[in-house]
Design a protein around this motif. Structure first.
Motif, PDB file in Angstrom:
ATOM      1  N   THR A   1      15.678  -0.783   0.480  1.00 33.11           N
ATOM      2  CA  THR A   1      15.275  -0.522  -0.903  1.00 33.11           C
ATOM      3  C   THR A   1      14.339  -1.626  -1.393  1.00 33.11           C
ATOM      4  OG1 THR A   1      17.370   0.584  -1.372  1.00 33.11           O
ATOM      5  CG2 THR A   1      16.113  -0.194  -3.267  1.00 33.11           C
ATOM      6  N   ILE A   2      13.282  -1.244  -2.098  1.00 28.91           N
ATOM      7  CA  ILE A   2      12.396  -2.207  -2.758  1.00 28.91           C
ATOM      8  C   ILE A   2      13.020  -2.571  -4.104  1.00 28.91           C
ATOM      9  CG2 ILE A   2      10.061  -2.691  -3.582  1.00 28.91           C
ATOM     10  CD1 ILE A   2      10.094  -2.030  -0.632  1.00 28.91           C
ATOM     11  N   THR A   3      13.424  -3.817  -4.258  1.00 29.31           N
ATOM     12  CA  THR A   3      14.043  -4.275  -5.500  1.00 29.31           C
ATOM     13  C   THR A   3      13.093  -5.179  -6.269  1.00 29.31           C
ATOM     14  OG1 THR A   3      15.034  -6.205  -4.432  1.00 29.31           O
ATOM     15  CG2 THR A   3      16.337  -4.156  -4.439  1.00 29.31           C
ATOM     16  N   GLU A   4      13.411  -5.442  -7.517  1.00 29.37           N
ATOM     17  CA  GLU A   4      12.569  -6.305  -8.350  1.00 29.37           C
ATOM     18  C   GLU A   4      12.467  -7.700  -7.764  1.00 29.37           C
ATOM     19  OE1 GLU A   4      13.297  -6.348 -12.547  1.00 29.37           O
ATOM     20  OE2 GLU A   4      13.910  -4.234 -12.586  1.00 29.37           O
ATOM     21  N   GLU A   5      13.543  -8.167  -7.152  1.00 31.36           N
ATOM     22  CA  GLU A   5      13.571  -9.518  -6.618  1.00 31.36           C
ATOM     23  C   GLU A   5      12.598  -9.693  -5.450  1.00 31.36           C
ATOM     24  OE1 GLU A   5      16.245  -7.609  -7.104  1.00 31.36           O
ATOM     25  OE2 GLU A   5      16.966  -8.590  -8.945  1.00 31.36           O
ATOM     26  N   ALA A   6      12.220  -8.565  -4.846  1.00 31.66           N
ATOM     27  CA  ALA A   6      11.341  -8.646  -3.669  1.00 31.66           C
ATOM     28  C   ALA A   6       9.855  -8.609  -4.030  1.00 31.66           C
ATOM     29  CB  ALA A   6      11.659  -7.498  -2.706  1.00 31.66           C
ATOM     30  N   VAL A   7       9.530  -8.351  -5.273  1.00 28.74           N
ATOM     31  CA  VAL A   7       8.134  -8.173  -5.679  1.00 28.74           C
ATOM     32  C   VAL A   7       7.717  -9.328  -6.584  1.00 28.74           C
ATOM     33  CG1 VAL A   7       6.497  -6.657  -6.839  1.00 28.74           C
ATOM     34  CG2 VAL A   7       8.353  -5.674  -5.491  1.00 28.74           C
ATOM     35  N   GLU A   8       6.582  -9.893  -6.283  1.00 23.34           N
ATOM     36  CA  GLU A   8       6.105 -11.081  -6.996  1.00 23.34           C
ATOM     37  C   GLU A   8       5.559 -10.719  -8.378  1.00 23.34           C
ATOM     38  OE1 GLU A   8       2.474 -13.676  -5.813  1.00 23.34           O
ATOM     39  OE2 GLU A   8       4.173 -14.352  -4.577  1.00 23.34           O
ATOM     40  N   ASN A   9       5.972 -11.482  -9.380  1.00 19.85           N
ATOM     41  CA  ASN A   9       5.454 -11.339 -10.746  1.00 19.85           C
ATOM     42  C   ASN A   9       5.531  -9.904 -11.278  1.00 19.85           C
ATOM     43  OD1 ASN A   9       4.697 -14.085 -10.778  1.00 19.85           O
ATOM     44  ND2 ASN A   9       2.761 -13.583  -9.715  1.00 19.85           N
TER      45      ASN A   9
ATOM     46  N   THR B   1       0.858  -1.186   0.000  1.00 20.80           N
ATOM     47  CA  THR B   1       0.000   0.000   0.000  1.00 20.80           C
ATOM     48  C   THR B   1       0.891   1.232   0.000  1.00 20.80           C
ATOM     49  OG1 THR B   1      -0.105   0.021   2.429  1.00 20.80           O
ATOM     50  CG2 THR B   1      -1.843  -1.186   1.251  1.00 20.80           C
ATOM     51  N   LEU B   2       0.312   2.342  -0.355  1.00 24.81           N
ATOM     52  CA  LEU B   2       1.129   3.555  -0.501  1.00 24.81           C
ATOM     53  C   LEU B   2       1.757   3.978   0.826  1.00 24.81           C
ATOM     54  CD1 LEU B   2       2.063   5.628  -2.585  1.00 24.81           C
ATOM     55  CD2 LEU B   2       0.052   7.011  -2.016  1.00 24.81           C
ATOM     56  N   ASP B   3       1.034   3.725   1.956  1.00 28.06           N
ATOM     57  CA  ASP B   3       1.589   4.162   3.236  1.00 28.06           C
ATOM     58  C   ASP B   3       2.734   3.276   3.720  1.00 28.06           C
ATOM     59  OD1 ASP B   3       0.144   1.928   3.921  1.00 28.06           O
ATOM     60  OD2 ASP B   3      -1.216   2.962   5.309  1.00 28.06           O
ATOM     61  N   MET B   4       3.027   2.170   3.012  1.00 26.55           N
ATOM     62  CA  MET B   4       4.194   1.347   3.321  1.00 26.55           C
ATOM     63  C   MET B   4       5.461   1.855   2.630  1.00 26.55           C
ATOM     64  SD  MET B   4       2.708  -2.488   2.797  1.00 26.55           S
ATOM     65  CE  MET B   4       1.362  -3.187   3.761  1.00 26.55           C
ATOM     66  N   LEU B   5       5.318   2.801   1.697  1.00 23.74           N
ATOM     67  CA  LEU B   5       6.418   3.171   0.796  1.00 23.74           C
ATOM     68  C   LEU B   5       6.791   4.636   0.934  1.00 23.74           C
ATOM     69  CD1 LEU B   5       5.002   1.404  -2.401  1.00 23.74           C
ATOM     70  CD2 LEU B   5       6.619   0.447  -0.728  1.00 23.74           C
ATOM     71  N   THR B   6       8.064   4.906   0.663  1.00 20.30           N
ATOM     72  CA  THR B   6       8.546   6.286   0.586  1.00 20.30           C
ATOM     73  C   THR B   6       9.666   6.332  -0.461  1.00 20.30           C
ATOM     74  OG1 THR B   6       9.265   8.213   1.866  1.00 20.30           O
ATOM     75  CG2 THR B   6      10.302   6.106   2.416  1.00 20.30           C
ATOM     76  N   VAL B   7      10.223   7.506  -0.645  1.00 22.03           N
ATOM     77  CA  VAL B   7      11.249   7.690  -1.681  1.00 22.03           C
ATOM     78  C   VAL B   7      12.486   8.309  -1.040  1.00 22.03           C
ATOM     79  CG1 VAL B   7      11.848   8.906  -3.809  1.00 22.03           C
ATOM     80  CG2 VAL B   7       9.573   7.913  -3.552  1.00 22.03           C
TER      81      VAL B   7
ATOM     82  N   ASP C   1       2.761   2.126  -9.372  1.00 23.72           N
ATOM     83  CA  ASP C   1       2.653   0.806  -9.993  1.00 23.72           C
ATOM     84  C   ASP C   1       2.882  -0.312  -8.978  1.00 23.72           C
ATOM     85  OD1 ASP C   1       2.264   1.986 -12.504  1.00 23.72           O
ATOM     86  OD2 ASP C   1       4.421   2.096 -12.887  1.00 23.72           O
ATOM     87  N   LEU C   2       3.619  -0.014  -7.919  1.00 24.41           N
ATOM     88  CA  LEU C   2       3.908  -1.029  -6.906  1.00 24.41           C
ATOM     89  C   LEU C   2       2.720  -1.277  -5.974  1.00 24.41           C
ATOM     90  CD1 LEU C   2       7.570  -0.031  -6.000  1.00 24.41           C
ATOM     91  CD2 LEU C   2       6.843  -2.139  -7.127  1.00 24.41           C
ATOM     92  N   VAL C   3       1.874  -0.266  -5.827  1.00 27.94           N
ATOM     93  CA  VAL C   3       0.700  -0.420  -4.963  1.00 27.94           C
ATOM     94  C   VAL C   3      -0.177  -1.567  -5.496  1.00 27.94           C
ATOM     95  CG1 VAL C   3      -1.410   0.682  -4.146  1.00 27.94           C
ATOM     96  CG2 VAL C   3       0.729   1.974  -4.201  1.00 27.94           C
ATOM     97  N   GLY C   4      -0.516  -2.524  -4.599  1.00 24.97           N
ATOM     98  CA  GLY C   4      -1.313  -3.693  -4.986  1.00 24.97           C
ATOM     99  C   GLY C   4      -0.476  -4.903  -5.322  1.00 24.97           C
TER     100      GLY C   4
END
Length: 359
Positions: free
Chosen positions: A344-352, A308-314, A329-332
């Protein structure tokens, strides 16, 4: 984009061609052939493309009373205006000598034909193009005869209206396709508030198939450089060896150091105009690597959680991860491993996750 044409042998103007820079010597040579040659050399050394003079056949440019009137100005070279002008006027043989000198040192040479007979002589002299001074721009018989010579034309527009310039366009275009207009205000020196650089844009809209340029009589170089940034394909400036010399044009002219700086500035601006395509450039990669931000975890995110958006920052992150523009795009999306707070949120950490390709 305006069409291109060859103004001088091997030198085209318009389109994406570099600005053609005319050093207008005019009559700032004081009637001295040696000074005129020094000025041609100066124009060449400063990087101008062309050295230009003003040629008159006085009895065809002025009537008798105009030549006989007393001339008591501090700039006068004679008791009457005719004596003054004769002092400043070179003979045909002297013009041939100047043209030969310019050819020898490698700079284009031309002159404004200030009357129809002067144009005849310049045609015989084989100048690469005719310059039409502002005083003859609304002289339609002159324009027709000059256009019929078949040489390219550079036409100044001082003292004219847009209606007149439309008529000039129609007259010349029907005879000779190779011509351009210069925005010009006929005042010496010209004040910034009277320059009206926006006329360049108006000309570009009204006459999109011809190059547009600028002939300036202001002091300094900033306005002429701005004209190039607005798309001027020809720039003409008066030049002098000494602004304190006798003559009404010297004050509004550029000395050698100023002309050299103008040429340098124009060429720099041309490089800076670059491409209209906005993209990350190779020269920006170092800054992007150092300061470019990524999406990071604002809180600890457990494996299997849906973002969710409140889990993320920049933040500027190490290692690099998703760029800031990917945050929505990461939300959901579901994460497939635990992510620590501030990680850091990396590609390897996000499913599909499917990486979007930038166009």
């Amino acid at each position: 984009m305006s069409r291109e044409f060859e103004l001088c042998p091997g030198r085209r103007i318009g389109g994406e061609q570099p600005c053609f820079i005319i050093a207008e010597i005019g009559q700032n040579h004081q009637g001295d052939l040696d000074i005129a040659k020094r000025m041609i050399r100066m124009a060449k050394d400063c990087g101008a493309d062309c050295a230009k003079f003003q040629k008159s056949e006085l009895e065809y440019k002025f009537n008798k009373k105009a030549l006989e009137r007393p001339y008591t100005s501090k700039h006068s070279w004679g008791k009457t205006y005719g004596e003054h002008k004769r002092h400043l006027e070179f003979s045909h043989d002297e013009y041939r000598e100047l043209r030969k000198y310019a050819e020898e040192i490698g700079i284009f040479f031309t002159a404004s034909g200030m009357d129809e007979m002067a144009v005849e002589f310049l045609h015989e002299l084989d100048v690469p193009f005719f310059k039409v001074g502002s005083g003859d721009t609304n002289n339609f018989p002159y324009l027709e005869k000059t256009a019929k010579k078949g040489r390219p034309m550079v036409i100044s527009s001082g003292m004219q209206s847009m209606d007149t310039m439309h008529r000039v366009y129609q007259i010349v275009k029907a005879i000779n396709p190779n011509f351009c207009f210069l925005q010009c205000t006929s005042a010496y020196p010209l004040q910034p508030e009277d320059v009206n650089l926006r006329v360049i844009s108006a000309y570009q809209s009204a006459f999109p198939d011809i190059p547009i340029g600028y002939s300036g009589h202001e002091t300094g170089i900033a306005i002429s450089v701005a004209a190039v940034a607005m798309g001027a394909k020809v720039v003409e400036r008066h030049v002098t060896l000494n602004k304190t010399w006798k003559g009404s044009d010297h004050q509004a002219s550029l000395e050698p150091n100023e002309l050299a700086e103008l040429v340098k500035a124009i060429r720099t601006v041309e490089k800076a105009m670059g491409s209209p395509v906005k993209q990350l450039l190779p020269c920006e990669m170092a800054c992007s690597e150092k300061l470019g931000k990524s999406v990071v975890a604002k809180v600890t995110i457990p494996e299997g959680a849906v973002l969710t958006l409140d889990m993320l920052t920049v933040k500027v992150g190490e290692p690099k991860g998703f760029p800031p523009e990917a945050i929505y795009d990461l939300v959901g999306q579901k994460v497939k491993k635990n992510i620590e707070e501030d990680e850091t949120i990396t590609e390897e950490a996000v499913e599909n996750h499917v990486k979007k390709v930038k166009c």
